[in-house]
Design a protein around this motif. Structure first.
Motif, PDB file in Angstrom:
ATOM      1  N   GLY A 163      45.758 -28.874 -47.695  1.00  0.00           N
ATOM      2  CA  GLY A 163      45.178 -27.801 -47.639  1.00  0.00           C
ATOM      3  C   GLY A 163      45.150 -27.738 -46.483  1.00  0.00           C
ATOM      4  N   ASP A 164      44.497 -26.155 -45.800  1.00  0.00           N
ATOM      5  CA  ASP A 164      45.131 -25.819 -44.211  1.00  0.00           C
ATOM      6  C   ASP A 164      43.928 -27.148 -42.925  1.00  0.00           C
ATOM      7  N   ASP A 165      44.838 -27.005 -42.239  1.00  0.00           N
ATOM      8  CA  ASP A 165      43.748 -27.686 -41.183  1.00  0.00           C
ATOM      9  C   ASP A 165      43.062 -26.783 -40.527  1.00  0.00           C
ATOM     10  N   ALA A 185      27.965 -29.034 -25.718  1.00  0.00           N
ATOM     11  CA  ALA A 185      27.598 -29.544 -27.276  1.00  0.00           C
ATOM     12  C   ALA A 185      27.539 -30.251 -27.672  1.00  0.00           C
ATOM     13  N   ILE A 186      27.356 -29.955 -29.509  1.00  0.00           N
ATOM     14  CA  ILE A 186      26.999 -31.090 -30.145  1.00  0.00           C
ATOM     15  C   ILE A 186      27.569 -30.206 -31.430  1.00  0.00           C
ATOM     16  N   ILE A 187      28.934 -30.651 -32.250  1.00  0.00           N
ATOM     17  CA  ILE A 187      29.602 -29.244 -33.166  1.00  0.00           C
ATOM     18  C   ILE A 187      29.459 -30.405 -34.403  1.00  0.00           C
ATOM     19  N   LYS A 188      29.500 -29.689 -35.513  1.00  0.00           N
ATOM     20  CA  LYS A 188      29.814 -30.413 -36.593  1.00  0.00           C
ATOM     21  C   LYS A 188      31.413 -30.462 -37.141  1.00  0.00           C
ATOM     22  N   VAL A 189      31.711 -31.548 -37.674  1.00  0.00           N
ATOM     23  CA  VAL A 189      33.314 -31.193 -38.820  1.00  0.00           C
ATOM     24  C   VAL A 189      33.406 -32.038 -39.236  1.00  0.00           C
ATOM     25  N   GLN A 190      34.274 -31.236 -40.407  1.00  0.00           N
ATOM     26  CA  GLN A 190      34.281 -31.675 -41.382  1.00  0.00           C
ATOM     27  C   GLN A 190      35.987 -30.870 -42.511  1.00  0.00           C
ATOM     28  N   ALA A 191      36.700 -32.891 -42.599  1.00  0.00           N
ATOM     29  CA  ALA A 191      38.039 -32.294 -42.590  1.00  0.00           C
ATOM     30  C   ALA A 191      38.132 -32.175 -44.393  1.00  0.00           C
ATOM     31  N   GLY A 192      38.869 -31.521 -45.007  1.00  0.00           N
ATOM     32  CA  GLY A 192      38.721 -31.162 -46.085  1.00  0.00           C
ATOM     33  C   GLY A 192      39.282 -32.256 -47.364  1.00  0.00           C
ATOM     34  N   ASP A 193      38.431 -32.424 -48.136  1.00  0.00           N
ATOM     35  CA  ASP A 193      38.914 -33.286 -49.294  1.00  0.00           C
ATOM     36  C   ASP A 193      40.343 -33.474 -49.711  1.00  0.00           C
ATOM     37  N   GLY A 194      40.719 -34.263 -50.781  1.00  0.00           N
ATOM     38  CA  GLY A 194      42.035 -34.159 -51.357  1.00  0.00           C
ATOM     39  C   GLY A 194      41.599 -33.917 -52.254  1.00  0.00           C
ATOM     40  N   THR A 226      46.691 -32.836 -49.913  1.00  0.00           N
ATOM     41  CA  THR A 226      46.009 -33.483 -48.743  1.00  0.00           C
ATOM     42  C   THR A 226      45.115 -31.980 -48.501  1.00  0.00           C
ATOM     43  N   GLY A 227      43.738 -33.276 -48.170  1.00  0.00           N
ATOM     44  CA  GLY A 227      42.739 -32.093 -47.307  1.00  0.00           C
ATOM     45  C   GLY A 227      43.092 -32.153 -45.945  1.00  0.00           C
ATOM     46  N   GLY A 228      42.649 -31.158 -45.957  1.00  0.00           N
ATOM     47  CA  GLY A 228      42.888 -30.250 -43.974  1.00  0.00           C
ATOM     48  C   GLY A 228      42.478 -31.652 -42.831  1.00  0.00           C
ATOM     49  N   SER A 229      42.847 -31.417 -41.575  1.00  0.00           N
ATOM     50  CA  SER A 229      42.356 -32.194 -40.952  1.00  0.00           C
ATOM     51  C   SER A 229      41.843 -31.022 -39.832  1.00  0.00           C
ATOM     52  N   VAL A 230      40.427 -31.338 -38.805  1.00  0.00           N
ATOM     53  CA  VAL A 230      40.385 -30.902 -38.272  1.00  0.00           C
ATOM     54  C   VAL A 230      40.881 -31.070 -36.549  1.00  0.00           C
ATOM     55  N   TRP A 231      41.420 -30.085 -35.554  1.00  0.00           N
ATOM     56  CA  TRP A 231      41.809 -30.838 -34.484  1.00  0.00           C
ATOM     57  C   TRP A 231      41.025 -30.251 -33.123  1.00  0.00           C
ATOM     58  N   ARG A 234      27.582 -22.589 -28.720  1.00  0.00           N
ATOM     59  CA  ARG A 234      25.987 -22.086 -28.987  1.00  0.00           C
ATOM     60  C   ARG A 234      25.529 -21.351 -30.643  1.00  0.00           C
ATOM     61  N   HIS A 235      26.663 -20.877 -30.751  1.00  0.00           N
ATOM     62  CA  HIS A 235      26.589 -19.637 -31.321  1.00  0.00           C
ATOM     63  C   HIS A 235      27.684 -20.330 -33.301  1.00  0.00           C
ATOM     64  N   GLN A 236      28.339 -21.024 -32.878  1.00  0.00           N
ATOM     65  CA  GLN A 236      29.402 -22.002 -33.740  1.00  0.00           C
ATOM     66  C   GLN A 236      29.456 -23.823 -33.960  1.00  0.00           C
ATOM     67  N   ARG A 237      28.580 -24.212 -34.035  1.00  0.00           N
ATOM     68  CA  ARG A 237      28.391 -25.751 -33.893  1.00  0.00           C
ATOM     69  C   ARG A 237      29.004 -25.944 -35.862  1.00  0.00           C
ATOM     70  N   SER A 238      29.486 -25.757 -37.188  1.00  0.00           N
ATOM     71  CA  SER A 238      30.424 -27.183 -37.892  1.00  0.00           C
ATOM     72  C   SER A 238      31.047 -25.881 -37.994  1.00  0.00           C
ATOM     73  N   PHE A 239      32.727 -26.957 -38.675  1.00  0.00           N
ATOM     74  CA  PHE A 239      34.394 -26.310 -38.403  1.00  0.00           C
ATOM     75  C   PHE A 239      34.608 -27.434 -39.977  1.00  0.00           C
ATOM     76  N   LYS A 240      34.840 -26.205 -41.114  1.00  0.00           N
ATOM     77  CA  LYS A 240      34.954 -27.259 -42.016  1.00  0.00           C
ATOM     78  C   LYS A 240      36.388 -27.062 -42.364  1.00  0.00           C
ATOM     79  N   ALA A 241      37.334 -28.025 -42.544  1.00  0.00           N
ATOM     80  CA  ALA A 241      39.022 -27.724 -43.118  1.00  0.00           C
ATOM     81  C   ALA A 241      39.364 -27.307 -44.233  1.00  0.00           C
ATOM     82  N   GLN A 242      39.963 -27.419 -44.382  1.00  0.00           N
ATOM     83  CA  GLN A 242      40.533 -26.453 -46.486  1.00  0.00           C
ATOM     84  C   GLN A 242      40.803 -28.108 -47.021  1.00  0.00           C
TER      85      GLN A 242
END
Length: 355
Positions: free
Chosen positions: A83-85, A7-16, A41-46, A60-68
């Motif tokens: 921000g929340d992780d 699977a290929i996903i996109k992750v985006q941590a939160g901005d400060g 501090t922005g949230g991180s993705v784990w 397959r249904h969710q490919r994008s994830f973003k922290a707060q």
């Protein structure tokens, strides 16, 4: 459910959060000075390995994830809230690769293991940090830094001790049904197995191992023939390979040529797999008269020049399948003894159990 191992996903941590420009304003204090707080501090993705998952189909249904995002700073020396992780559950055995750089970020091999894949941005500084003896009313702050954005490739490599390989209809699925509680589909046509299957072979208290059955290979698999070699990655973690061969092919094809064909595909995929311990299992002995089985098996072994262990079995009749499993267990116990340097113990020693 269809097995999904990539699977290929996109992750985006939160901005400060941004720093604040503010000044203290109170009665009778005309020059209160700066009191703008820092941004959060922005949230991180784990990624978190979860043994309760065995497929990447959720992506397959969710490919994008973003922290707060982090909260902006405020006056009265109030700092913004971080921000929340965001935590993403993946199966144990997932390899994580950065798509842009082709760099392996991590390998999640244990339940509960965590991997940071996108770091949250730092909060900006409020104007309280910029006051000095020559600038008592600074109108300066800094914005928060952006969170990391990455495109990740998730690749699942099953965690198995033993891997089964061979041509379609060699009896791999029947074998794994005979020695474990796994129930892969079995039919009298090629490519019945379309996705890997795992089974646990239990021989007694604290004596068990995991066996993986992958879809059959054919000559030219490295070039995409049949199902190709997309599932051979699941053999990468195995410690022992069992090469199953139909001793009496219906089409009359040469068994020795089939073995060499599989070896050729393994060599093209990963030469290291050819150096791994590989035992030959001559299956479907029930298709031959009892007085001919041993002679046919010995002829195949001799023509192959086979030097590693080999077995003559009938998976459907469960003949000699237990013997194969017992030898596999002894092999792993011997490996454990050698690894620990405890030469005073023999394979099967009760002191080895439960470690």
């Amino acid at each position: 459910m269809k097995f999904v191992d990539e699977a290929i996903i996109k992750v985006q941590a939160g901005d400060g959060g941004n720093g604040c420009i503010s000044f203290r304003r109170e009665k009778f204090i005309p020059f209160g000075g700066p009191d703008g707080g820092d941004g959060g501090t922005g949230g991180s993705v784990w990624l978190i390995a979860d043994e309760g998952l065995n497929t990447l189909i959720d992506f397959r249904h969710q490919r994008s994830f973003k922290a707060q995002r982090g909260q902006n700073g405020m006056g009265s020396d109030m700092y913004g809230k971080g921000g929340d992780d965001t935590s993403i559950r993946v199966p144990v055995g997932t390899v994580v690769t950065n798509v842009d750089t082709d760099e392996i970020i991590g390998d999640l091999t244990g339940h509960g293991q965590r991997l940071l894949v996108a770091q949250g941005g730092k909060g900006g500084l409020g104007n309280i940090h910029f006051k000095s003896s020559v600038n008592r009313a600074p109108r300066k702050s800094t914005p928060g830094t952006p969170g990391e954005v990455r495109e990740l490739k998730l690749e699942l490599k099953l965690l198995a001790d033993v891997g089964l390989l061979g041509f379609p209809n060699a009896g791999k699925s029947t074998f794994i049904r005979a020695v474990s509680a796994a129930t892969p589909r079995v039919a009298d046509y090629p490519f019945t197995t379309l996705h890997p299957n795992l089974g646990v072979v239990s021989l007694g208290t604290d004596q068990s191992f995991v066996i993986a059955d992958i879809p059959g290979l054919i000559e030219g698999a490295a070039e995409g023939a049949g199902l190709g070699i997309q599932f051979l990655r699941h053999l990468a973690r195995t410690r022992l390979l069992l090469h199953l061969v139909d001793i009496a092919p219906i089409d009359g094809s040469d068994v020795v040529a089939q073995v060499h064909a599989i070896e050729h595909e393994l060599e093209k995929f990963d030469p290291e797999l050819m150096q791994r311990p590989r035992w030959l299992v001559l299956n479907k002995a029930d298709m031959l008269p009892e007085d001919e089985r041993q002679a046919v098996a010995e002829d195949i072994v001799e023509r192959l020049g086979w030097t590693q262990p080999w077995f003559l079995v009938s998976a459907i009749a469960r003949e000699n399948t237990l013997t194969v499993c017992q030898q596999v267990q002894r092999f792993f116990e011997a490996q454990r003894v050698a690894h620990e340097g405890r030469t005073d113990m023999l394979p099967g020693d009760v002191r080895l159990r439960g470690e």
